[in-house]
Design a protein around this motif. Structure first.
Motif, PDB file in Angstrom:
ATOM      1  N   ILE A  69       0.859  -1.182   0.000  1.00  0.00           N
ATOM      2  CA  ILE A  69       0.000   0.000   0.000  1.00  0.00           C
ATOM      3  C   ILE A  69       0.898   1.236   0.000  1.00  0.00           C
ATOM      4  N   ASN A  71      -0.607   4.417  -0.388  1.00  0.00           N
ATOM      5  CA  ASN A  71      -1.413   5.592  -0.081  1.00  0.00           C
ATOM      6  C   ASN A  71      -2.773   5.142   0.446  1.00  0.00           C
ATOM      7  N   LYS A  73      -6.681   6.765   1.538  1.00  0.00           N
ATOM      8  CA  LYS A  73      -7.489   7.982   1.613  1.00  0.00           C
ATOM      9  C   LYS A  73      -8.964   7.650   1.839  1.00  0.00           C
ATOM     10  N   VAL A  84     -10.038   3.990   0.717  1.00  0.00           N
ATOM     11  CA  VAL A  84      -9.417   3.444  -0.485  1.00  0.00           C
ATOM     12  C   VAL A  84      -7.908   3.423  -0.329  1.00  0.00           C
ATOM     13  N   ALA A  85      -7.315   2.238  -0.558  1.00  0.00           N
ATOM     14  CA  ALA A  85      -5.861   2.128  -0.505  1.00  0.00           C
ATOM     15  C   ALA A  85      -5.331   1.928  -1.915  1.00  0.00           C
ATOM     16  N   THR A  86      -4.267   2.644  -2.253  1.00  0.00           N
ATOM     17  CA  THR A  86      -3.612   2.400  -3.532  1.00  0.00           C
ATOM     18  C   THR A  86      -2.602   1.281  -3.328  1.00  0.00           C
ATOM     19  N   THR A  93      -0.991  -0.849 -10.782  1.00  0.00           N
ATOM     20  CA  THR A  93      -1.665  -0.274  -9.623  1.00  0.00           C
ATOM     21  C   THR A  93      -3.099  -0.779  -9.544  1.00  0.00           C
ATOM     22  N   GLU A  95      -6.710  -0.893  -6.489  1.00  0.00           N
ATOM     23  CA  GLU A  95      -7.208  -0.307  -5.250  1.00  0.00           C
ATOM     24  C   GLU A  95      -7.791  -1.366  -4.333  1.00  0.00           C
ATOM     25  N   VAL A  97     -10.581  -1.547  -1.210  1.00  0.00           N
ATOM     26  CA  VAL A  97     -11.670  -0.678  -0.769  1.00  0.00           C
ATOM     27  C   VAL A  97     -12.387  -1.262   0.444  1.00  0.00           C
ATOM     28  N   LEU A 127      -9.651   0.974 -13.189  1.00  0.00           N
ATOM     29  CA  LEU A 127      -8.715   0.347 -12.257  1.00  0.00           C
ATOM     30  C   LEU A 127      -9.379  -0.873 -11.634  1.00  0.00           C
ATOM     31  N   SER A 129     -10.342  -3.019  -8.522  1.00  0.00           N
ATOM     32  CA  SER A 129     -10.415  -2.786  -7.094  1.00  0.00           C
ATOM     33  C   SER A 129     -10.918  -4.037  -6.413  1.00  0.00           C
TER      34      SER A 129
END
Ligand code: ADP
Ligand code: MG
Length: 701
Positions: A69, A71, A73, A84-86, A93, A95, A97, A127, A129
């Protein structure tokens, strides 16, 4: 394994207790140890493979990805927030969630620490997720030993909410296997197992619940599916044999003057190979003492009528009467008119009996029937009425089977000391696999070939926006002297709306095709049947150009000059219905067309149905696709069959296994009908256990 042990009530399992036991009983119908052993996983999680982010696909499978991870937010959404994590690896990349539990996650997740995440992914704004992933720090994950393939058991919301998780199920089942000491009784004959290289029962049971690797799992699944289907088939075939020994029909040893004269001098065309084969099958049945119970399936236009007629001639050759029953008056009349011409060639006495036959005619008809002077009777349900008494009915043929219930069929029999032979004809092709399992106790004949020279019906899909072009095309065809059907859906729940659509459609067609140049008929279910028949007559006679109708025209009407079938809101029809409707055209020498009209918005299923219709006119292929799309539960007749309660096999996918199982079941019963050989004692035992109670599987072990 001892039956005693297997029949132990579920709550006596260590770790189960009365409360959980009760829930399992209520939610999954699991009452005994045996039931629990046969609760097979419906999926497995493969935790042997790791995916790279750039290999992810938008599928329904669970995947496992290693990454970190970078990031985290919080994003506001309509209701509440999501976290949400990147998440990245060296290829891309994605995500992660969460919609709840944010606080805990924020406090515990480490940025830039390698993790293994596990779950389903979906594509969202370009993306991938993964909502609520299973997560584990890579360092810990690496050092853990775990089963490579983790079974997922069927469950319900109630079970999960009561703490009966998949993990608990796995441990309960493990406990059960330990208590059982793995003593499983082999249910298949050794010779059969050796020949087909089937995994043993014990190994299969262990591998299905605790698969060491994919190939053992596949072998275990194959073996258990085979076993299940083998026993279904054994039961069906035994039932069939029993029926044959119990119900004696009238043996018709003679193939005599009527049949031979017709065959040698009056045959209006060369029979197709399929017709010849089917007639031979029926002749064999009629020649034996057992009562025939045969289903004759063949696509619309495949030529079932002449097969029916020639079968009836065999009854006549042996001094018996025969009858042909159709689901509607129109069809009965058409059959009567067709058969009458052939009968006239050979001085055969034939009559028609329907609801509208006049009382004065009936009297003579009934007495001729009772004296045996009348040889052939064609008609509708009226044939089942009380005053209809045959002198000696030897063969009853029922056309378009789905309109007659089993109860009605047996009504026909009750009129006779010995039941007549029964031939049921249907134009709804049933996929072979389904037919084998549903009607394993009926014999089946299939006409899988159309008479030569038929032109394929050209089928196209058009959007409503193109309606004007379609109308132009219809005008061209009408100018050539052809007739057109336009069919609207009329489906029960929304009948009022549908009815309005139909009437609106009718009005716009009348506007587009005005009198006196065009004549438009309409037929629907709310009309009186005399009005319906009148309009139908006009169309049959060619007095009207267009027939606007609901699906009432689905069954068997023959108007060779009608060459265009327009189906409105085609996306709302099922495949088999579309196929039946299309079968109304293509009956004459002219090129025929089927136009499927739809709105612009279509579901994936609807697209597949339309594509299938455009690509093929083969009823069997269409039936196979229908089976795959809808599952066996929604197809005709399956509700009553055991096929819905299969534990592991799936007839939409396991047709090839079913075929092998059926053929081995047949061989076994041919060789040893009473299962008295020592090598078959386990089969006999298993069948008895199955027969004792509830479902099939409950007692195989
Ligand atoms: P269905 O199976 O739908 O009841 P029918 O028996 O009504 O089909 O036959 C459809 C049409 O095909 C009829 O006009 C029939 O005369 C014709 N037909 C049947 N068998 C053959 C054949 N072997 N060769 C040519 N035409 C045939
Ligand atoms: Mg027919």
């Amino acid at each position: 394994m001892s039956q005693r042990f297997l029949q132990t009530p579920i709550e006596y399992l260590k770790g189960m207790g009365p409360q959980r036991g009760d829930l399992l009983r209520k939610e999954l119908g699991i009452h005994t140890f045996q039931d629990l052993m046969h609760l097979f996983p419906n999926r497995y999680l493969d935790r042997t493979t790791y995916h790279k982010i750039n290999q992810l696909r938008n599928s329904n499978a669970d995947v496992q990805v290693i990454g970190k991870i970078i990031n985290l937010k919080t994003v506001a959404q309509k209701r509440g927030k999501r976290l949400v994590a990147t998440f990245v690896d060296d290829t891309g990349t994605m995500e992660l969630v969460w919609f709840r539990g944010h606080k805990w996650i924020r406090e515990h997740l480490k940025i830039n620490e390698p993790y293994v995440v596990f779950g389903k992914v979906n594509l969202f704004n370009g993306l991938f997720s993964m909502p609520h992933p299973d997560m584990e720090v890579w360092k810990e994950h690496k050092n853990k030993r775990r089963a490579a393939l983790q079974p997922l058991y069927p469950s319900t919301e109630k079970l999960t909410n009561s703490g009966i998780t998949n993990k608990l199920m796995r441990s309960l089942i493990a406990q059960l296997f330990q208590d059982s000491q793995l003593q499983f009784r082999e249910t298949l004959p050794e010779a059969l197992r050796a020949e087909l290289r089937l995994m043993g029962k014990k190994e299969a049971m262990i591998s299905i619940h605790f698969p060491p690797h994919n190939s053992a799992l596949a072998k275990a699944q194959y073996r258990l599916k085979f076993e299940e289907l083998f026993y279904v088939q054994l039961q069906l075939i035994q039932k069939n044999l029993l029926h044959k020994s119990k119900f004696k029909g009238h043996p018709f040893p003679e193939v005599g003057a009527y049949f031979n004269t017709f065959y040698e001098t009056h045959l209006p065309f060369e029979l197709t190979d399929a017709q010849k084969r089917v007639i031979k099958e029926i002749r064999n049945d009629l020649g034996s003492v057992a009562q025939m119970n045969r289903l004759l399936q063949g696509d619309v236009g495949s030529g079932k009528t002449i097969v029916a007629f020639m079968s009836m001639l065999i009854a006549l050759d042996n001094g018996f009467q025969a009858c042909l029953m159709a689901p509607t008056e129109i069809l009965a009349v058409q059959h009567y008119q067709g058969l009458q011409e052939w009968c006239a060639l050979m001085d055969i006495e034939i009559a028609l009996l329907t609801g509208t036959t006049k009382a004065s005619e009936r009297k003579g008809l009934f007495s001729d029937l009772e004296s045996g002077q009348l040889q052939l009777l064609v008609g509708t349900h009226a044939l089942l009425e009380d005053p209809v008494v045959f002198h000696n009915l030897g063969l009853a043929i029922i056309d378009e089977q789905h309109r007659f219930g089993v109860a009605q069929r047996s009504k026909l029999w009750k009129k006779n000391v010995r039941p007549p032979h029964i031939l049921v004809m249907t134009a709804t092709p049933i996929p072979r696999t389904l037919a084998m399992s549903l009607y394993g106790d009926l014999d089946i004949s299939t006409i899988d070939e159309l008479p030569p020279g038929r032109k394929d019906i050209k089928t196209v899909h058009r959007y409503d926006a193109n309606r004007l072009n379609v109308f132009r095309f219809l005008k061209e065809e009408i100018a050539k002297g052809r007739q057109v059907y336009i069919v609207y859906p009329l489906i029960q729940e929304s009948a009022t709306m549908d009815y309005k659509d139909l009437m609106d459609g009718y009005e716009s067609i009348v506007r587009e095709f005005p009198l006196p140049q065009y004549q438009v008929s309409i037929v629907h279910g709310k009309m009186k049947s005399t009005d319906k028949d009148y309009e139908m007559e006009r169309f049959v006679k060619g007095e009207t150009n267009i027939m606007v109708a609901t699906t009432v025209i689905e069954v068997g009407v023959n108007v060779p000059n009608a060459s265009v079938m327009v189906i409105e809101s085609a996306e709302r029809f099922g495949l088999s219905q579309l196929h039946q409707l299309r079968g109304r055209v293509g009956r004459g020498a002219e090129q025929s067309y089927c136009i499927l009209m739809t709105g612009a918005k279509l579901s994936e299923d609807a697209k597949t149905r339309l594509q299938t219709m455009v690509q093929t006119t083969d009823g069997f292929e269409i039936a196979e696709t229908d089976l795959k799309l809808r599952g066996p539960g929604n197809l005709m007749g399956t509700q009553q069959s055991g096929m819905l309660t299969l534990q592991i096999a799936d007839i939409t996918k396991d047709g090839p296994i079913l075929k092998i199982a059926r053929s081995y079941a047949q061989q076994l019963l041919q060789k040893d009908p009473n299962l008295s050989e020592a090598a078959h004692q386990n089969v006999l035992f298993t069948l008895r256990e199955i027969g004792k109670d509830r479902g099939l599987w409950k007692y195989i072990s």
